[in-house]
Design a protein around this motif. Structure first.
Motif, short mmCIF file in Angstrom:
data_model
loop_
_atom_site.label_atom_id
_atom_site.label_comp_id
_atom_site.label_asym_id
_atom_site.label_seq_id
_atom_site.Cartn_x
_atom_site.Cartn_y
_atom_site.Cartn_z
N LEU A 1 -4.00 10.47 2.55
CA LEU A 1 -2.64 9.95 2.37
C LEU A 1 -2.23 10.00 0.91
CD1 LEU A 1 -0.10 8.59 3.46
CD2 LEU A 1 -1.20 6.38 3.03
N VAL A 2 -3.12 9.62 0.02
CA VAL A 2 -2.79 9.64 -1.41
C VAL A 2 -2.45 11.05 -1.87
CG1 VAL A 2 -3.70 9.28 -3.73
CG2 VAL A 2 -4.07 7.54 -1.97
N GLU A 3 -3.25 12.02 -1.46
CA GLU A 3 -2.98 13.40 -1.83
C GLU A 3 -1.65 13.87 -1.24
OE1 GLU A 3 -3.21 17.07 -3.57
OE2 GLU A 3 -4.29 15.20 -4.00
N HIS A 4 -1.38 13.45 -0.03
CA HIS A 4 -0.09 13.77 0.60
C HIS A 4 1.07 13.20 -0.21
CE1 HIS A 4 3.04 14.10 3.64
NE2 HIS A 4 3.23 12.80 3.54
N PRO B 1 7.85 19.47 1.35
CA PRO B 1 7.15 19.45 2.65
C PRO B 1 6.52 20.79 3.02
CG PRO B 1 9.54 19.36 2.95
CD PRO B 1 9.27 19.18 1.49
N ILE B 2 7.10 21.90 2.54
CA ILE B 2 6.51 23.21 2.84
C ILE B 2 5.15 23.35 2.18
CG2 ILE B 2 6.77 25.69 2.49
CD1 ILE B 2 9.78 25.31 2.71
N ARG B 3 5.07 22.94 0.91
CA ARG B 3 3.79 23.05 0.21
C ARG B 3 2.74 22.17 0.88
NH1 ARG B 3 2.68 22.40 -6.25
NH2 ARG B 3 3.32 20.24 -5.92
N PHE B 4 3.13 20.96 1.28
CA PHE B 4 2.16 20.10 1.96
C PHE B 4 1.73 20.70 3.29
CE2 PHE B 4 1.25 16.88 5.16
CZ PHE B 4 0.12 16.32 4.61
N ALA B 5 2.68 21.27 4.05
CA ALA B 5 2.35 21.85 5.35
C ALA B 5 1.35 22.99 5.19
CB ALA B 5 3.61 22.34 6.04
N LEU B 6 1.51 23.80 4.14
CA LEU B 6 0.57 24.88 3.89
C LEU B 6 -0.82 24.34 3.57
CD1 LEU B 6 2.80 27.29 1.77
CD2 LEU B 6 1.95 27.68 4.10
N ALA B 7 -0.87 23.30 2.74
CA ALA B 7 -2.17 22.70 2.40
C ALA B 7 -2.81 22.07 3.63
CB ALA B 7 -1.99 21.66 1.30
N ALA B 8 -1.98 21.44 4.48
CA ALA B 8 -2.51 20.83 5.69
C ALA B 8 -3.06 21.88 6.64
CB ALA B 8 -1.42 20.01 6.38
N ALA C 1 0.08 4.84 -6.30
CA ALA C 1 -0.58 4.63 -5.02
C ALA C 1 -1.96 4.04 -5.35
CB ALA C 1 -0.73 5.93 -4.25
N VAL C 2 -2.22 2.84 -4.85
CA VAL C 2 -3.38 2.06 -5.27
C VAL C 2 -4.30 1.82 -4.07
CG1 VAL C 2 -4.11 -0.14 -6.24
CG2 VAL C 2 -2.03 0.95 -7.07
N HIS C 3 -5.61 1.90 -4.31
CA HIS C 3 -6.59 1.60 -3.25
C HIS C 3 -7.88 1.11 -3.88
CE1 HIS C 3 -8.80 5.31 -4.19
NE2 HIS C 3 -7.63 5.94 -4.23
N ALA C 4 -8.77 0.62 -3.06
CA ALA C 4 -10.08 0.17 -3.53
C ALA C 4 -10.96 1.38 -3.86
CB ALA C 4 -10.74 -0.68 -2.45
N PRO C 5 -12.00 1.17 -4.67
CA PRO C 5 -12.91 2.28 -4.98
C PRO C 5 -13.61 2.81 -3.73
CG PRO C 5 -13.20 0.45 -6.52
CD PRO C 5 -12.32 -0.06 -5.42
N PRO D 1 6.32 11.86 8.61
CA PRO D 1 6.22 12.76 9.77
C PRO D 1 5.28 13.94 9.54
CG PRO D 1 8.49 12.07 9.50
CD PRO D 1 7.73 11.55 8.30
N THR D 2 5.33 14.56 8.36
CA THR D 2 4.44 15.69 8.12
C THR D 2 2.99 15.22 8.00
OG1 THR D 2 4.98 15.53 5.75
CG2 THR D 2 6.16 17.18 7.06
N PHE D 3 2.78 14.03 7.45
CA PHE D 3 1.41 13.50 7.37
C PHE D 3 0.86 13.24 8.77
CE2 PHE D 3 -1.53 9.87 7.22
CZ PHE D 3 -2.48 10.37 6.35
#
Length: 291
Positions: A279-282, A70-77, A266-270, A111-113
């Protein structure tokens, strides 16, 4: 600034091997091994157990992973907010995930997202049934399968390694199987769609049909019945690694395991909107499965 050795550790866990992480970074495996050893020496503890086939997180490694992700994600966010990229991430975002995986590994990251993207209107549905991503109106689906599915874009979050396991009480009462054929004499626990079990063994792939003791569509029911001593189950390490570490469950027939081709995607449409990509990157940054 995020410690580069911590970043290295997270990349190795995410790639599930030192060699794969080295390829991603354009470095040699010995160079990454030396840096990992340096980090372990600095912390005074072993973070990863190296075997010939895979890496296994130690208890200290698991604690560090859960702290750093979560720390790395928070820094990127924070960087994204400062750069103004988050202004594009808004609107409804509907997600579906398998019940156990969603509860254990997706929901704790939300929560972090949500803090990073307050303009996203998020909803998440948990179900062990196969969900039609497009027909069901979902933006992102978490799937545990061999591939993402035709016509969809899949981002691999990790490998769903599966092992045969049972409680010590069950093994005392019923004995421990020594060969795959002896499973026919035991109570098997599986969801309605899981059997036959597709296993990799010493002689290659093998299929075991068997009969389940209890009918259920819930993987959580299977896990809880296994812990309660009702039979032998084939469970993912992301689901039972803590129970195995605590001795609540024990591996049986360790020469056999679920087919290693099964991944978590994690799957999504093109051509997804920015909120889907965010969200996927998170999830790629914060979900770290047992190697």
């Amino acid at each position: 600034m995020f410690d580069p050795d911590y970043d290295l550790f997270l990349d190795i866990v995410g790639a599930e091997s030192i060699s794969a992480a080295a390829r991603q970074r354009g470095l040699s495996p010995p160079a990454l091994s030396k840096r990992l050893a340096r980090l372990e020496q600095r912390l005074g503890t072993r973070l990863l157990q190296r075997t010939t086939r895979r890496l296994v997180l130690t208890s200290a490694g698991r604690e560090l992973l859960e702290t750093l992700s979560p720390i790395r994600f928070a820094l990127a966010a924070a960087e994204g907010r400062i750069a103004g990229r988050h202004a594009l991430v808004r609107g409804p975002l509907r997600v579906t995930a398998p019940t156990s995986f969603g509860r254990m590994h997706v929901v704790p990251t939300l929560p972090t997202f949500l803090a990073a993207y307050p303009d996203v209107d998020l909803s998440i549905d948990l179900s062990d049934s196969f969900v039609d991503l497009l027909g069901g109106g979902y933006d992102v689906a978490i799937r545990i399968a061999a591939n993402a599915g035709a016509g969809l874009v899949g981002h691999r979050l990790g490998t769903s390694r599966r092992v045969l396991c049972a409680s010590p009480a069950y093994l005392v009462a019923h004995g421990e199987p020594r060969t795959l054929a002896e499973l026919a004499q035991h109570r098997l626990l599986a969801t309605d769609s899981q059997l036959p079990w597709q296993l990799d063994g010493p002689d290659g792939p093998v299929s075991h049909q068997g009969q389940r003791v209890v009918g259920t569509n819930s993987s959580e029911v299977v896990r809880e019945l296994a812990i309660a001593g009702c039979g032998i189950a084939l469970r993912s390490l992301w689901d039972v690694s803590q129970a195995l570490a605590d001795g609540v469950l024990r591996r049986v027939l360790p020469d056999y395991a679920g087919s290693e081709g099964i991944g978590v995607f994690a799957v999504h449409a093109p051509d997804p909107p920015a909120r889907v990509s965010a969200l996927v990157e998170h999830l790629r940054r914060t979900i770290m499965l047992p190697p």
